[in-house]
Design an enzyme around this catalytic site. Structure first.
Site, short mmCIF file in Angstrom:
data_model
loop_
_atom_site.label_atom_id
_atom_site.label_comp_id
_atom_site.label_asym_id
_atom_site.label_seq_id
_atom_site.Cartn_x
_atom_site.Cartn_y
_atom_site.Cartn_z
N ALA A 50 22.37 19.32 54.21
CA ALA A 50 23.12 20.59 54.25
C ALA A 50 23.57 20.73 52.64
CB ALA A 50 24.27 20.68 55.19
N GLY A 51 23.45 21.95 52.37
CA GLY A 51 23.93 22.02 50.71
C GLY A 51 24.92 23.49 51.25
N HIS A 52 26.27 23.20 51.17
CA HIS A 52 27.04 24.30 51.41
C HIS A 52 27.79 24.81 49.98
CE1 HIS A 52 26.93 23.97 56.12
NE2 HIS A 52 25.65 24.10 55.35
N GLN A 71 22.13 24.39 58.44
CA GLN A 71 20.68 24.94 58.62
C GLN A 71 20.64 26.22 59.19
OE1 GLN A 71 21.04 21.15 59.87
NE2 GLN A 71 20.99 20.81 57.75
N LYS A 93 26.70 30.22 54.57
CA LYS A 93 27.64 29.55 55.48
C LYS A 93 28.97 28.85 54.96
CE LYS A 93 24.17 26.91 57.23
NZ LYS A 93 23.46 27.34 56.36
N ARG A 102 18.63 4.92 70.61
CA ARG A 102 19.83 4.12 71.04
C ARG A 102 20.02 2.73 70.19
NH1 ARG A 102 17.36 4.20 76.76
NH2 ARG A 102 15.63 4.35 75.10
N ASP A 142 20.57 28.18 54.52
CA ASP A 142 21.06 28.58 52.93
C ASP A 142 21.33 30.09 53.11
OD1 ASP A 142 20.43 26.02 52.07
OD2 ASP A 142 18.40 26.69 51.51
N LEU A 184 23.85 41.03 49.73
CA LEU A 184 23.45 42.43 49.68
C LEU A 184 23.20 42.87 48.23
CD1 LEU A 184 22.78 44.67 51.77
CD2 LEU A 184 24.96 45.70 51.19
N GLY A 239 17.45 21.40 44.75
CA GLY A 239 17.05 22.09 43.63
C GLY A 239 15.61 22.72 43.71
N ARG A 240 14.99 22.63 44.82
CA ARG A 240 13.72 23.23 45.33
C ARG A 240 13.82 24.78 45.12
NH1 ARG A 240 11.76 20.32 50.26
NH2 ARG A 240 14.06 20.94 51.03
N THR A 261 20.71 21.14 47.57
CA THR A 261 20.67 19.89 47.72
C THR A 261 19.43 19.26 46.99
OG1 THR A 261 21.59 19.94 49.99
CG2 THR A 261 20.68 17.88 49.44
P1 GDP Z 1 24.65 27.74 52.97
O1 GDP Z 1 23.46 26.58 53.31
O2 GDP Z 1 24.46 28.58 54.12
O3 GDP Z 1 25.86 27.50 52.85
O4 GDP Z 1 24.18 28.28 51.79
P2 GDP Z 1 24.00 27.89 50.17
O5 GDP Z 1 25.08 27.45 49.88
O6 GDP Z 1 23.06 26.80 50.34
O7 GDP Z 1 23.16 28.89 49.49
C1 GDP Z 1 23.66 30.33 49.43
C2 GDP Z 1 23.73 30.71 47.93
O8 GDP Z 1 24.03 31.83 47.83
C3 GDP Z 1 24.87 29.72 47.02
O9 GDP Z 1 24.66 29.87 46.02
C4 GDP Z 1 26.03 31.02 47.30
O10 GDP Z 1 27.21 30.92 46.11
C5 GDP Z 1 25.34 32.30 47.07
N1 GDP Z 1 26.06 33.45 47.81
C6 GDP Z 1 26.74 33.43 48.87
N2 GDP Z 1 26.75 34.50 49.23
C7 GDP Z 1 26.67 35.49 48.23
C8 GDP Z 1 26.41 36.79 48.09
O11 GDP Z 1 26.87 37.57 49.11
N3 GDP Z 1 26.14 37.35 46.88
C9 GDP Z 1 25.36 36.38 45.99
N4 GDP Z 1 25.08 36.94 44.90
N5 GDP Z 1 25.59 35.20 46.20
C10 GDP Z 1 25.92 34.54 47.28
P1 IMO Z 2 22.05 24.39 54.63
O1 IMO Z 2 22.91 23.68 55.84
C1 IMO Z 2 17.69 25.12 54.20
C2 IMO Z 2 14.67 21.95 55.63
C3 IMO Z 2 13.91 21.39 54.86
C4 IMO Z 2 12.83 20.98 55.74
C5 IMO Z 2 13.39 21.04 57.10
C6 IMO Z 2 13.49 19.39 57.49
O2 IMO Z 2 22.21 24.26 53.45
O3 IMO Z 2 21.59 25.66 55.14
P2 IMO Z 2 15.17 17.54 56.94
O4 IMO Z 2 15.66 16.97 55.82
O5 IMO Z 2 16.31 18.41 57.78
O6 IMO Z 2 14.58 16.72 57.89
O7 IMO Z 2 14.19 18.94 56.49
O8 IMO Z 2 14.48 21.73 57.12
N1 IMO Z 2 16.29 22.13 55.66
C7 IMO Z 2 17.06 23.00 54.94
N2 IMO Z 2 16.80 23.99 54.64
N3 IMO Z 2 18.96 24.78 54.23
C8 IMO Z 2 19.45 23.86 54.81
O9 IMO Z 2 20.64 23.32 54.97
C9 IMO Z 2 18.40 22.65 55.14
N4 IMO Z 2 18.44 21.27 55.78
C10 IMO Z 2 17.29 21.11 56.08
O10 IMO Z 2 13.89 22.30 53.77
O11 IMO Z 2 11.83 22.49 55.68
MG MG Z 3 22.44 25.49 51.90
#
Ligand code: GDP
Ligand code: IMO
Ligand code: MG
Length: 426
Positions: A48-50, A226, A25, A151, A22, A334, A304-305, A302
């Site tokens: 993943a939740g991007h 991740q 990315k 497998r 998170d 930042l 909401g935690r 993904t």
């Molecule tokens: P990812 O899994 O690495 O793609 O990251 P996530 O999308 O799960 O979480 C990043 C969160 O931070 C998202 O809500 C983005 O919109 C937000 N975000 C990313 N870069 C910035 C930043 O530079 N500043 C702020 N305030 N929010 C950001």
């Molecule tokens: P993105 O790509 C943050 C964490 C879960 C748990 C552990 C194992 O958005 O950065 P899993 O469901 O993969 O077996 O869970 O990994 N986890 C993440 N934490 N961002 C993620 O993806 C994650 N994908 C898995 O919370 O601790």
């Molecule tokens: Mg994420």
């Protein structure tokens, strides 16, 4: 060759999380993808939740590469990805359809393993049974990868083959019998037969596509999921995910050697967060915790935690930088640190009052570590409108310079807000 500004990167680049996930990315890939011919996901699945925010709107992507908004780029889901078609088709295609973004350039590798309904069920059952929970996302990731290694996993290739009905019947009867599940064959068959029709024209062997693009000198961007300390081998085992989250994952999906990657961008927030169980030595328990959660909206994309915040841990970051040969850092969020009087940054560990020389990611060893901090003065100014390094307050610049000095890697991208344009390219 490594480009001067990452905005104009060329050749082969990747974005690797250096932390516990998170880190932003999705937003970075969306931006770097403007310059890409190919954007490819190599690991993980719908855990993943991007998040992407751009001129089309706000999106939470789980399976589709975050470069999908560059409609000229080919987006690839690689063989090492756990393919969750329910998420891809019923959720993400719908998000894109609403805003008229096409996924016609999406290719899914035929050898990738499918996440099936029993994987999601088994993820939940296993997690409930564990005395010490991992806190998985519940998307069937562990069971999907376990089947691949064992497998027996059904692959994308199987779904579009003529004998899918028989293969599904065999596998489902095994799963129902040995894991005491009560899944209905006809329901799953009709759901997956529908998915097969939808994705059939998107299925291909993707390695030749990547190899040709490489030979033709195209720009290829690999999107990690991740973060390095959730890696199956290098992370805080057993509190990890089940795939290779570092550069090795690129090789596992695409046979591209890490030496062939020109630009290895390591990404982290300006602080850390962790969601799910497992150690994070710099976890914040003081008043700053709530401020960061609230200001940074630190809730899982993904699940909401609530994500636990921690101070930036340069011991971990430096470890991930070395292991992945990161040559460029991206520091996001930042802006969330604006207003803090002081900012702590971890520069070492002690174990039982002794300085720790080497720390592996393993949970048992990390749990014993006491972080040693440098305290840097904060800044009050809102930095969300800064677009040049020189626009940042002195103490924000010093924070960045401290990170660069410690890691010996330049910070080339600084996130000052979630929107595509809220970034400073140095
Ligand atoms: P990812 O899994 O690495 O793609 O990251 P996530 O999308 O799960 O979480 C990043 C969160 O931070 C998202 O809500 C983005 O919109 C937000 N975000 C990313 N870069 C910035 C930043 O530079 N500043 C702020 N305030 N929010 C950001
Ligand atoms: P993105 O790509 C943050 C964490 C879960 C748990 C552990 C194992 O958005 O950065 P899993 O469901 O993969 O077996 O869970 O990994 N986890 C993440 N934490 N961002 C993620 O993806 C994650 N994908 C898995 O919370 O601790
Ligand atoms: Mg994420």
């Amino acid at each position: 060759m490594a480009s001067k500004s990452l905005k104009n990167w060329q050749g082969i680049a990747c974005v690797i999380g250096l932390d516990f996930g998170d880190s932003g990315k999705g937003r970075l890939i969306d931006d770097l993808a403007q310059n890409a011919h190919i954007v490819a996901r190599f690991n993980g699945g719908s855990n993943a939740g991007h998040t992407v925010r751009n001129q089309f709107g706000a999106f939470a992507l789980h399976m589709i590469p975050s470069g999908i908004f560059n409609q000229k780029a080919t987006c690839i889901i690689g063989r090492g990805v756990a393919v969750d078609l329910e998420s891809l088709i019923d959720d993400e295609f719908q998000q894109l359809k609403k805003v008229g973004v096409s996924w016609k350039n999406l290719i899914i590798d035929d050898q990738a393993t499918l996440t099936m309904p029993w994987h999601k069920l088994k993820d939940g059952i296993r997690e409930n049974y564990r005395k010490t929970k991992i806190g998985t996302v519940g998307k069937g990731i562990g069971p999907t990868y376990a089947d691949r290694v064992e497998r027996s996993g059904l692959r994308v290739y199987d779904l579009i083959a003529k004998d899918f009905r028989e293969k599904l019947a065999d596998e489902l009867s095994f799963q129902n019998k040995f894991f005491n599940l009560k899944l209905k064959f006809e329901n799953i068959f009709s759901q997956y037969a529908k998915y097969a029709t939808i994705i059939k024209s998107h299925v291909a062997t993707t390695i030749p596509v990547i190899k040709k693009a490489k030979k033709d000198g195209k720009n290829i961007l690999f999107e990690g999921a991740q973060g390095y300390f959730l890696d199956i081998d290098s992370g805080t085992y057993p509190y990890v995910t089940s795939s290779s989250t570092g550069v090795l994952g690129i090789w596992r999906s695409f046979d591209i050697h890490p030496f062939d990657i020109n630009q290895v961008v390591g990404i982290t927030k300006a602080y850390l967060t962790r969601v799910g169980a497992g150690p994070m030595p710099t976890k914040i328990n003081s008043h700053e915790k709530e401020t960061i959660i609230e200001k940074g909206t630190e809730f899982g994309t993904t699940s909401g935690r609530v994500r636990d915040p921690g101070w930036l841990d340069l011991v971990l970051i430096k470890h991930a930088v070395a292991a992945n040969k990161v040559n460029s850092l991206a520091l996001t969020k930042l802006d969330i640190l604006s207003g803090f009087k002081n900012i702590k940054i971890c520069i070492g560990y002690k174990i039982a009052s002794q300085v720790a020389n080497y720390v592996s990611g393993d949970a048992t060893s990390l749990e014993k570590c006491q972080p040693q901090y440098e305290v840097l003065p904060g800044w009050r100014q809102d930095i969300s409108k800064a677009r040049n390094f020189k626009d940042l307050p002195k103490n924000a610049k010093n924070y960045i310079k401290f990170i660069e000095k410690f890691t010996q890697v330049p910070v080339n991208i600084i996130g000052v807000g979630p929107e595509r344009e809220q970034a400073i390219y140095v």
